[in-house]
Design an enzyme around this catalytic site. Structure first.
Site, PDB file in Angstrom:
ATOM      1  N   HIS A 158      10.139   0.896  -6.070  1.00  0.00           N
ATOM      2  CA  HIS A 158      11.146   1.893  -5.661  1.00  0.00           C
ATOM      3  C   HIS A 158      12.503   1.644  -6.290  1.00  0.00           C
ATOM      4  O   HIS A 158      13.378   2.506  -6.239  1.00  0.00           O
ATOM      5  CB  HIS A 158      11.277   1.890  -4.132  1.00  0.00           C
ATOM      6  CG  HIS A 158      10.061   2.447  -3.456  1.00  0.00           C
ATOM      7  ND1 HIS A 158      10.037   3.694  -2.875  1.00  0.00           N
ATOM      8  CD2 HIS A 158       8.814   1.943  -3.308  1.00  0.00           C
ATOM      9  CE1 HIS A 158       8.828   3.924  -2.385  1.00  0.00           C
ATOM     10  NE2 HIS A 158       8.070   2.878  -2.630  1.00  0.00           N
ATOM     11  N   ASP A 366      20.550   2.616  -9.344  1.00  0.00           N
ATOM     12  CA  ASP A 366      19.682   3.020  -8.233  1.00  0.00           C
ATOM     13  C   ASP A 366      18.327   3.437  -8.789  1.00  0.00           C
ATOM     14  O   ASP A 366      18.274   4.100  -9.833  1.00  0.00           O
ATOM     15  CB  ASP A 366      20.317   4.211  -7.497  1.00  0.00           C
ATOM     16  CG  ASP A 366      20.007   4.186  -6.002  1.00  0.00           C
ATOM     17  OD1 ASP A 366      18.985   3.587  -5.631  1.00  0.00           O
ATOM     18  OD2 ASP A 366      20.777   4.779  -5.235  1.00  0.00           O
TER      19      ASP A 366
HETATM   20  O1  F6P Z   1      14.259   1.424  -1.527  1.00  0.00           O
HETATM   21  C1  F6P Z   1      14.523   0.087  -1.596  1.00  0.00           C
HETATM   22  C2  F6P Z   1      14.453  -0.572  -0.246  1.00  0.00           C
HETATM   23  O2  F6P Z   1      14.581  -1.948  -0.355  1.00  0.00           O
HETATM   24  C3  F6P Z   1      13.178  -0.322   0.499  1.00  0.00           C
HETATM   25  O3  F6P Z   1      12.167  -1.210   0.135  1.00  0.00           O
HETATM   26  C4  F6P Z   1      13.636  -0.490   1.889  1.00  0.00           C
HETATM   27  O4  F6P Z   1      12.831   0.147   2.816  1.00  0.00           O
HETATM   28  C5  F6P Z   1      15.032   0.095   1.873  1.00  0.00           C
HETATM   29  O5  F6P Z   1      15.508  -0.139   0.583  1.00  0.00           O
HETATM   30  C6  F6P Z   1      15.935  -0.496   2.932  1.00  0.00           C
HETATM   31  O6  F6P Z   1      16.097  -1.877   2.752  1.00  0.00           O
HETATM   32  P1  F6P Z   1      15.728  -2.926   3.888  1.00  0.00           P
HETATM   33  O7  F6P Z   1      14.286  -2.737   4.216  1.00  0.00           O
HETATM   34  O8  F6P Z   1      16.041  -4.263   3.293  1.00  0.00           O
HETATM   35  O9  F6P Z   1      16.612  -2.593   5.042  1.00  0.00           O
END
Ligand code: F6P
Length: 495
Positions: A158, A366
């Site tokens: 992602h 991003d």
């Molecule tokens: O999109 C990147 C990402 O790290 C996802 O894997 C994740 O769900 C989101 O951002 C939010 O980050 P975190 O799970 O560390 O709160």
């Protein structure tokens, strides 16, 4: 149709609160899985003592069966706050200066991936398609192959994949690169990311490229393509339209008192360019003094990863910066920046997007950025707002009709804010229509179908433990777990 098994670190745990799940991954996967049905395994978000990890917690909501695992405090520290968010995240976002590599955290990362593999193993059925998500779980397929899994396994990243000079600065980069060859299909957000990945392989002399999308490394062949992630375009548009009727919408309009709304929505993260954005907004107000008292920036920034020191420092920095601008430019009846640290429900967010004349989506780097896509989908076609978008967001590869900016160029961004607010309605409609067409074609269902189509059609499962898939890092220990028994118990409860 084969059953779909999704694995990601973060899972939007079903509850009745209705708050938006954190991050684009959760929103997109939830939509895709709800349509197709399947099993979703991930972290429960809870941490406990070493000997207190219980059985998987099984829940069912609609079409989706959730399997949630706790992690130990040490796991969370080494794998999530450590290697994933203090090494992989900064490196993939080109912040070598913030990467803090420590061997014991790297070992913890591989250990937790092995743990995820053993939690998943008893749940896998013969023809399941397994789809693993994001940088937390890069070595998961290699661990599954080592434990005998021959199912088709796909991986979607992602976040961005950086250029070789950056990726190769990470001490274990070769192990991670080789781990990826255990997948049948690798998905990236953009062509640029896929090419960076291909360059990393070729610089390291790993395998051969058979055609633009097919690679062979050792005895394993796999596909690597870009699959830009999308949103539920029409549903989100309808949600925004309905939100315009709500009390919150009316209250917000009232509180704006005729001022134009500019909106920014981001997790509090250094990759999002929030400080540069506030600088640009301040510079816009100083260079276009006639705009003072006529606009308000609403910056919605839920806190994120607060236990990681860089994030903690950033929380203070942004709050101070917003306070300083408000102190310097605000008046008794005008606050230039409304800065809030909570996450809003999706209908409320959709309504605010629709009310805004301008969205500032200006990350320094991003993977995709779904806020950009949601903002466009939420607009009123008669009088759409303008999307000001960083060239360094994956979304800029698709939304070429946005006003594209370089977020490092503060004065350039300030001028782009002024230009966007003054854009004639015909030009706004034209740009919006073109972007909406793209969003309707590349929606979240198309993303899911294209990826899973490629995975289902990938050549028959290959050797379980091919040569070339690295052994786990030496120092990574395995935690003994009564996993089969645990999963069997929870399976019974679940069905
Ligand atoms: O999109 C990147 C990402 O790290 C996802 O894997 C994740 O769900 C989101 O951002 C939010 O980050 P975190 O799970 O560390 O709160």
């Amino acid at each position: 149709m084969a059953r779909l098994v999704v694995v990601s670190n973060r899972v939007p745990i079903p509850d009745k609160s209705g708050t938006a799940p954190a991050g684009g991954l959760a929103v997109a996967l939830q939509t895709a899985l709800a349509a197709r049905g399947g099993l979703w395994l991930g972290w429960s978000g809870r941490s406990c003592a070493e000997d207190a990890v219980g059985p998987l917690q099984m829940l069912k909501e609609g079409n989706i069966d959730y399997a949630l695992t706790d992690l130990t405090e040490r796991d969370v520290e080494e794998y999530y706050q450590g290697f994933a968010n203090r090494v992989l995240w900064p490196i993939c976002h080109y912040r070598l200066d913030l990467a803090e590599y420590e061997r014991h955290e790297m070992a913890g990362y591989f250990r937790v991936n092995r743990f995820f593999a053993s939690r998943l193993l008893p749940l896998i059925e013969k023809d399941d398609l397994i789809w693993i998500h994001d940088y937390h779980l890069i070595p998961l397929a290699a661990e599954l192959r080592r434990q005998g899994v021959t199912n088709r396994i796909g991986f979607f990243l992602h976040i961005p994949w950086p250029a070789p000079d950056v990726f190769h600065a990470m001490p274990v980069h070769e192990t991670l690169l080789t781990s990826l060859t255990a997948y049948d299909v690798l998905g990236f957000q953009t062509e640029h990311d896929r090419e960076n990945f291909a360059d990393c392989l070729s610089r390291r002399g790993l395998g051969k490229r058979l055609d633009p999308a097919r690679f062979v490394v050792g005895e394993r062949a796999f596909t690597a393509r870009s699959y830009p992630i999308g949103i539920e375009t029409d549903d989100f548009a309808a949600l925004a339209k309905r939100a315009a009727e709500t009390t919150l919408h009316r209250r917000m309009l009232q509180s704006l008192d005729g001022k134009q709304l500019i909106i920014g929505v981001d997790r509090l993260d250094y990759s999002k360019g929030i400080t540069q954005r506030i600088d640009a907004f301040e510079s816009f107000l100083n260079r276009h003094t006639d705009s003072q008292r006529k606009v308000t920036l609403l910056q919605i920034t839920p806190k994120s990863r607060s236990e990681v020191p860089e994030y903690e420092a950033m929380q203070r920095a942004v709050a101070e910066q917003a306070g300083r601008v408000n102190g310097a430019l605000g008046t008794v009846d005008w606050v230039p920046i409304r800065y809030i640290n909570r996450s809003l429900r999706r209908p409320a967010l959709a309504g605010l997007y629709r009310m805004a004349k301008l969205a500032l989506v200006t990350p320094l780097r991003d993977g995709m950025n779904l806020v950009a896509k949601e903002f466009v989908a939420a607009q009123n076609e008669e009088d759409p707002g303008v999307l000001l978008l960083s060239r360094f967001a994956g979304a800029a590869q698709e939304l070429k009709e946005a006003v594209l900016v370089n977020p490092y160029d503060v004065e350039g961004t300030a001028d782009a804010i002024a230009g966007s607010l003054a854009m004639p309605v015909e030009q706004r409609r034209e740009r919006w229509k073109a972007m909406m067409k793209t969003l309707r074609t590349n929606d979240v269902f198309a993303w899911c179908d294209t990826f899973l189509g490629d995975l289902a059609e990938s050549p028959a499962p290959q050797k379980a433990s091919p040569a070339g898939i690295p052994k786990p890092a030496r120092s990574a220990e395995t935690r003994a777990q009564p996993l089969r028994a645990a999963a069997a118990t929870s399976h019974a409860r679940w069905s």
